[in-house]
Design a protein around this motif. Structure first.
Motif, PDB file in Angstrom:
ATOM      1  N   ALA A 151       0.797  -1.113   0.072  1.00 11.37           N
ATOM      2  CA  ALA A 151      -0.068  -0.075  -0.193  1.00 11.37           C
ATOM      3  C   ALA A 151       0.943   1.134   0.037  1.00 11.37           C
ATOM      4  O   ALA A 151       0.688   2.254  -0.568  1.00 11.37           O
ATOM      5  CB  ALA A 151      -0.938  -0.009   1.110  1.00 11.37           C
ATOM      6  N   VAL A 152       2.113   1.263   0.653  1.00 10.63           N
ATOM      7  CA  VAL A 152       2.970   2.289   0.652  1.00 10.63           C
ATOM      8  C   VAL A 152       3.623   2.535  -0.702  1.00 10.63           C
ATOM      9  O   VAL A 152       3.681   3.610  -1.099  1.00 10.63           O
ATOM     10  CB  VAL A 152       4.100   1.966   1.706  1.00 10.63           C
ATOM     11  N   PHE A 153       3.842   1.489  -1.165  1.00  8.26           N
ATOM     12  CA  PHE A 153       4.207   1.668  -2.849  1.00  8.26           C
ATOM     13  C   PHE A 153       3.384   2.447  -3.578  1.00  8.26           C
ATOM     14  O   PHE A 153       3.708   2.989  -4.330  1.00  8.26           O
ATOM     15  CB  PHE A 153       4.636   0.236  -3.459  1.00  8.26           C
ATOM     16  N   GLU A 154       1.983   2.052  -3.818  1.00 11.76           N
ATOM     17  CA  GLU A 154       1.111   2.585  -4.263  1.00 11.76           C
ATOM     18  C   GLU A 154       0.972   4.158  -4.208  1.00 11.76           C
ATOM     19  O   GLU A 154       0.692   4.814  -5.006  1.00 11.76           O
ATOM     20  CB  GLU A 154      -0.273   2.037  -4.141  1.00 11.76           C
ATOM     21  N   GLU A 155       1.297   4.471  -2.621  1.00 10.37           N
ATOM     22  CA  GLU A 155       1.417   5.790  -2.421  1.00 10.37           C
ATOM     23  C   GLU A 155       2.260   6.605  -3.195  1.00 10.37           C
ATOM     24  O   GLU A 155       2.343   7.841  -3.558  1.00 10.37           O
ATOM     25  CB  GLU A 155       1.205   6.152  -1.118  1.00 10.37           C
ATOM     26  N   LEU A 156       3.408   5.895  -3.467  1.00  8.45           N
ATOM     27  CA  LEU A 156       4.563   6.463  -4.112  1.00  8.45           C
ATOM     28  C   LEU A 156       4.741   6.749  -5.631  1.00  8.45           C
ATOM     29  O   LEU A 156       5.627   7.155  -6.056  1.00  8.45           O
ATOM     30  CB  LEU A 156       5.989   5.829  -3.576  1.00  8.45           C
ATOM     31  N   VAL A 157       3.957   5.702  -6.030  1.00  3.98           N
ATOM     32  CA  VAL A 157       3.845   5.588  -7.525  1.00  3.98           C
ATOM     33  C   VAL A 157       4.179   6.578  -8.585  1.00  3.98           C
ATOM     34  O   VAL A 157       5.200   6.880  -9.340  1.00  3.98           O
ATOM     35  CB  VAL A 157       2.790   4.693  -8.071  1.00  3.98           C
TER      36      VAL A 157
END
Length: 233
Positions: A151-157
């Motif tokens: 979920a954190v990765f999705e925020e950084l995309v």
């Protein structure tokens, strides 16, 4: 903060492509996949997830890990990579106080089941003679692997980022206390200055004795004899 064992939720289950008695489990919010015995889990189940590089206390419920010295490491089962271990929470009811189980997603249950992060012992040239623990006045970082936080990765995309190279070396710390006392440390231990100790060599090589009092430095040591020296330096 890393959690050797935590409560997680099963997002999906697919058939193992090469084994009728195994299946591949995906957990919510994680990119890791775990190979498990077939038909003991269901989508939506809350489970105990034991992450990589975890050592478990020897107990009756984990006897199946004796040949692995009660260590959880990445493995490949019939051609599929498996990262970590999942266990039905009901199997751990005695460890987790039976019917008072807290099923909060992400809850750290490491202490309750006897799980702790394992760190490979340092070679003598690195570790040397120990004089104490890493000083508590200096904070240490312990970032999660991003694959454990999808979920954190999705925020950084769509955000700008800086790509850096992760050096697979050994954690180094230098603390110059306000009174002038110097400590040179591995990740968890303060080390005595002895001839040939790599961490103390780094301290002298880069003139850290000239750093003012009240300063602490943390970094990574790499080179010959350190974690395989993957950079070939």
């Amino acid at each position: 903060m890393s959690k050797p064992a935590s409560v997680q939720k099963i997002k999906s289950i697919i058939a193992h492509p090469n084994a009728d008695r195994l299946e591949v489990v995906e957990l919510e919010g994680m990119a890791w996949k775990v190979v498990s015995q077939k038909d003991i889990h269901a989508v939506g189940d809350m489970v105990c997830y034991v992450e990589n590089d975890t050592r478990l206390d020897e107990k009756p419920w984990n006897e199946f890990l004796r040949s692995k010295k009660f260590m959880v490491k990445p493995i490949k089962l019939r051609g599929v990579h498996s990262v970590g271990l999942i266990l039905p929470l009901l199997d751990l009811a005695e460890e987790l106080n039976g019917d008072t189980l807290d099923l909060t997603l992400g809850k750290d249950i490491s202490d309750q089941i006897g799980a702790s992060h394992y760190e490979k012992p340092l070679p003598l040239s690195l570790g040397g003679e120990v004089v104490g623990h890493y000083p508590s006045i200096v904070p240490k970082t312990d970032e999660d692997n991003l694959l454990s936080n999808a979920a954190v990765f999705e925020e950084l995309v769509e955000l700008p980022c800086v790509i850096t190279l992760k050096v697979d070396g050994s954690s180094f710390g230098m603390i110059k206390h306000p009174d002038g006392k110097v400590e040179v440390c591995s990740r968890n231990l303060s080390l005595k200055e002895t001839e040939g100790n790599t961490f103390w060599k780094i301290y002298h090589k880069y003139g850290m004795d000239k750093i003012p009092n009240g300063i602490a430095l943390n970094g990574e040591v790499y080179g010959p004899g350190v974690n395989g020296n993957n950079l070939g330096e």
